[in-house]
Write an enzyme that holds these catalytic residues in place. Structure first.
Site, PDB file in Angstrom:
ATOM      1  N   SER A 190       0.821  -1.199   0.000  1.00 33.92           N
ATOM      2  CA  SER A 190       0.000   0.000   0.000  1.00 33.92           C
ATOM      3  C   SER A 190       0.867   1.267   0.000  1.00 33.92           C
ATOM      4  O   SER A 190       1.759   1.400  -0.832  1.00 33.92           O
ATOM      5  CB  SER A 190      -0.950  -0.064   1.198  1.00 33.92           C
ATOM      6  OG  SER A 190      -1.966   0.871   1.083  1.00 33.92           O
ATOM      7  N   ASP A 219      -8.077  -5.576  -6.323  1.00 35.98           N
ATOM      8  CA  ASP A 219      -7.879  -4.299  -5.644  1.00 35.98           C
ATOM      9  C   ASP A 219      -8.410  -3.164  -6.521  1.00 35.98           C
ATOM     10  O   ASP A 219      -8.284  -3.207  -7.748  1.00 35.98           O
ATOM     11  CB  ASP A 219      -6.373  -4.095  -5.363  1.00 35.98           C
ATOM     12  CG  ASP A 219      -6.106  -2.934  -4.422  1.00 35.98           C
ATOM     13  OD1 ASP A 219      -7.075  -2.360  -3.873  1.00 35.98           O
ATOM     14  OD2 ASP A 219      -4.918  -2.613  -4.216  1.00 35.98           O
ATOM     15  N   HIS A 274      -6.395  -5.875  -2.041  1.00 38.42           N
ATOM     16  CA  HIS A 274      -5.258  -5.030  -1.650  1.00 38.42           C
ATOM     17  C   HIS A 274      -4.293  -5.772  -0.731  1.00 38.42           C
ATOM     18  O   HIS A 274      -3.087  -5.638  -0.852  1.00 38.42           O
ATOM     19  CB  HIS A 274      -5.838  -3.813  -0.930  1.00 38.42           C
ATOM     20  CG  HIS A 274      -4.903  -2.673  -0.749  1.00 38.42           C
ATOM     21  ND1 HIS A 274      -4.409  -1.934  -1.802  1.00 38.42           N
ATOM     22  CD2 HIS A 274      -4.392  -2.101   0.374  1.00 38.42           C
ATOM     23  CE1 HIS A 274      -3.640  -0.970  -1.331  1.00 38.42           C
ATOM     24  NE2 HIS A 274      -3.608  -1.050  -0.012  1.00 38.42           N
TER      25      HIS A 274
END
Ligand code: NAG
Ligand code: NAG
Ligand code: NAG
Ligand code: NAG
Ligand code: NAG
Length: 489
Positions: free
Chosen positions: A207, A394, A456
């Site tokens: 991330s 994601d 994610h």
């Protein structure tokens, strides 16, 4: 100032109740921190830097020991002071590999994103040896990176998770600040844990750590060549999962959202306009404007209302487009680690957990939209091992957006990677399920992978495939790497 502080406290209280705060952070379920009772004894936080300075390394190591049954293996945790003037301290938790320490057992640093998300999230919900169940009990994770790898989790930057600072000046404002503090923490860490200092070292994360990971990797490379720096780190490479690294080349959500059926043509026109404005602002170096456009469109972290994305899709979870809400179990660990008895065991005393997160993000607001692609290019060009992987489901860091920035990377292996065949990957040949797709370049030093059926948080969604990918990457690395040199500018 007082009013500002009050607002921060108010926001923090809100986040505790709703469990949502953070770009990349708003959606991390934060769980409910346990409130300390006056009669409970959480012990004292353990500050290890004074022991290092006095050469009491064995004592520092002994004091940091954590025993958390039913986990038989020992772990170590405590604080490393990275800035005395501002009393800035970073919390780490180290888990030596379950299968023991051999000279080639990798040491992996894990960094969570945010900005302001605790790395304990990955420890408990993605890759660590333990997790917390719905009843608050500790359980052993079956598939963990910790079997064969040493894992270091650091709450980064200062102000995140259990890490803290006493002064506004202590917060990171840039990736240079982030890397400086992390490098200080790591060099202190390896003075205490000398047994692991000559093992191969990798930086990993996901991330917003798409910026932290190359920043600290690059910093280590540079400082390893600095004769004034005594502690050298045996850097081998880095991995980035669903990372924000190069916003200019990543923010093109219109086509993606339209093609997966989440928006219609007129909504796409709006998204295209907003992302064009975002990229324009980035080109003009108006990074804070770009941040606010992103926040209003999708991120919604520092927004007082809901984002456009939520308004038009009704979906809260931009981490996996098959889910409407974030999975509840991702927040279970928070009440566990903030419990008085656990606080004592992991040496954090009564220090607050996550209360400075909003400040961490605000302080980095001018940093969010700045690209770290040049550091990735420098690291790859110097023949370190680099793996970029992305979960196919994601939204906020979508596969095509990752493909785009990696394709734009300016390094000697770019053409080779571009032309390399994208191979179908299964964990075991006999599997009917396809785990994903892998491309490699530079004699397998560069891996670009897509993981199917993962959002994610790839290790959370597909633990077996993720561990297999990591093992493939590590075992494919050439044994005697060419000499590494980065031109420092
Ligand atoms: C650290 O712990 C070990 C094992 O309990 C003990 O033998 C040793 O004396 C301790 N060292 C220090 C410096 O406290
Ligand atoms: C949100 O509200 C706070 C407090 O009312 C204000 O200071 C802040 O500027 C607002 N943020 C935005 C993005 O409008
Ligand atoms: C989303 O909807 C809310 C409520 O109608 C509105 O106040 C807000 O401005 C909308 N957000 C965006 C970014 O358009
Ligand atoms: C934490 O403990 C210290 C003493 O160890 C005390 O001075 C301080 O007030 C406590 N803080 C909170 C928030 O309870
Ligand atoms: C990286 O490796 C390539 C060949 O694999 C070699 O030509 C190049 O000189 C190496 N670069 C550095 C900086 O070591």
């Amino acid at each position: 100032m007082y009013i500002l502080a009050t607002i921060f406290i108010y926001l923090t209280a809100l986040s505790g109740a709703h469990g949502y705060r953070g770009p990349f952070r708003r959606l991390y379920p934060t769980g409910k921190p346990t409130v300390l009772d006056v009669n409970e004894d959480p012990g004292e936080p353990l500050f290890l830097t004074p022991y290092i300075e006095q050469g009491k390394l064995a004592e520092a190591r002994n004091l940091s020991l954590v025993n958390l049954l039913p986990l038989k293996q020992q772990s170590f945790s405590g604080y490393l002071t990275v800035n005395k003037a501002y009393n800035s301290n970073m919390f780490f938790w180290f888990f030596p590999a379950q299968n023991g320490n051999k000279p080639d057992t990798p040491v992996m640093l894990w960094l969570q994103g945010g900005p302001g998300s605790s790395s304990l999230f990955a420890l408990f919900t993605e890759i660590g040896p333990i997790y917390i169940d719905a009843n608050g009990y500790i359980q052993l994770r079956e598939i963990t990176w910790n079997k064969n790898y040493h894992l270091i989790f650091i709450d980064n930057p200062v102000g995140t998770g259990f890490s803290f600072t006493d002064n506004e000046e202590g917060y990171a404002r840039s990736q240079e600040d982030v890397a400086r503090d992390l490098h200080s923490a790591l060099t202190q860490f390896f003075q205490i844990f000398t047994d692991y200092a000559s093992n191969p070292f990798y930086v990993t994360g996901e991330s917003y750590a798409g910026k932290y990971v190359p920043s600290i990797t690059y910093k280590i490379h540079v400082e390893n060549q600095n004769p004034q720096v005594k502690v050298k780190i045996n850097l081998k490479g880095m991995t980035i999962g669903d990372g924000l690294t190069d916003p200019l080349n990543q923010y093109m959500y219109g086509d993606f959202l339209y093609q997966i059926g989440l928006i219609d043509q007129s909504q796409k026109a709006y998204v295209d306009l907003q992302t064009a404005l975002m990229r324009y602002a980035i080109e003009q170096q108006r990074y804070i404007d770009a941040f606010h456009l992103f926040d209003a469109l999708l991120n919604g972290d520092l927004l007082n209302t809901t984002s456009y994305f939520y308004n038009v899709t009704g979906i809260k979870n931009y981490f996996n487009y098959l889910l409407t809400d974030a999975p509840e179990d991702q927040g279970y660990f928070v009440s566990f680690i903030t419990h008085a008895e656990r606080r004592k065991q992991i040496h954090v005393g009564n220090l607050s957990y996550g209360s400075q997160s909003d400040t961490v993000e605000k302080m980095l607001m001018n940093d969010v939209m700045q690209s770290m692609a040049w550091k990735v290019a420098a690291i790859a060009s110097a023949n370190y091992s680099v793996m970029i992987y992305n979960g196919q489901l994601d939204i906020i860091i979508a596969v095509p957006l990752t493909m785009e920035w990696v394709n734009q990377l300016n390094w000697f292996g770019a053409d080779e990677l571009h032309q390399a065949p994208r191979k179908v990957w299964k964990v075991a040949d006999s599997d009917s399920e396809v785990a994903g797709y892998i491309k490699t370049a530079n004699n397998n030093r560069f891996f670009l992978a897509t993981v199917r059926n993962a959002g994610h948080m790839v290790p959370y969604d597909q633990p077996r495939a993720m561990l297999d990918l990591l093992e493939r990457f590590l075992s494919a690395q050439p044994k005697s790497p060419e000499e590494k040199q980065i031109k420092t500018v």
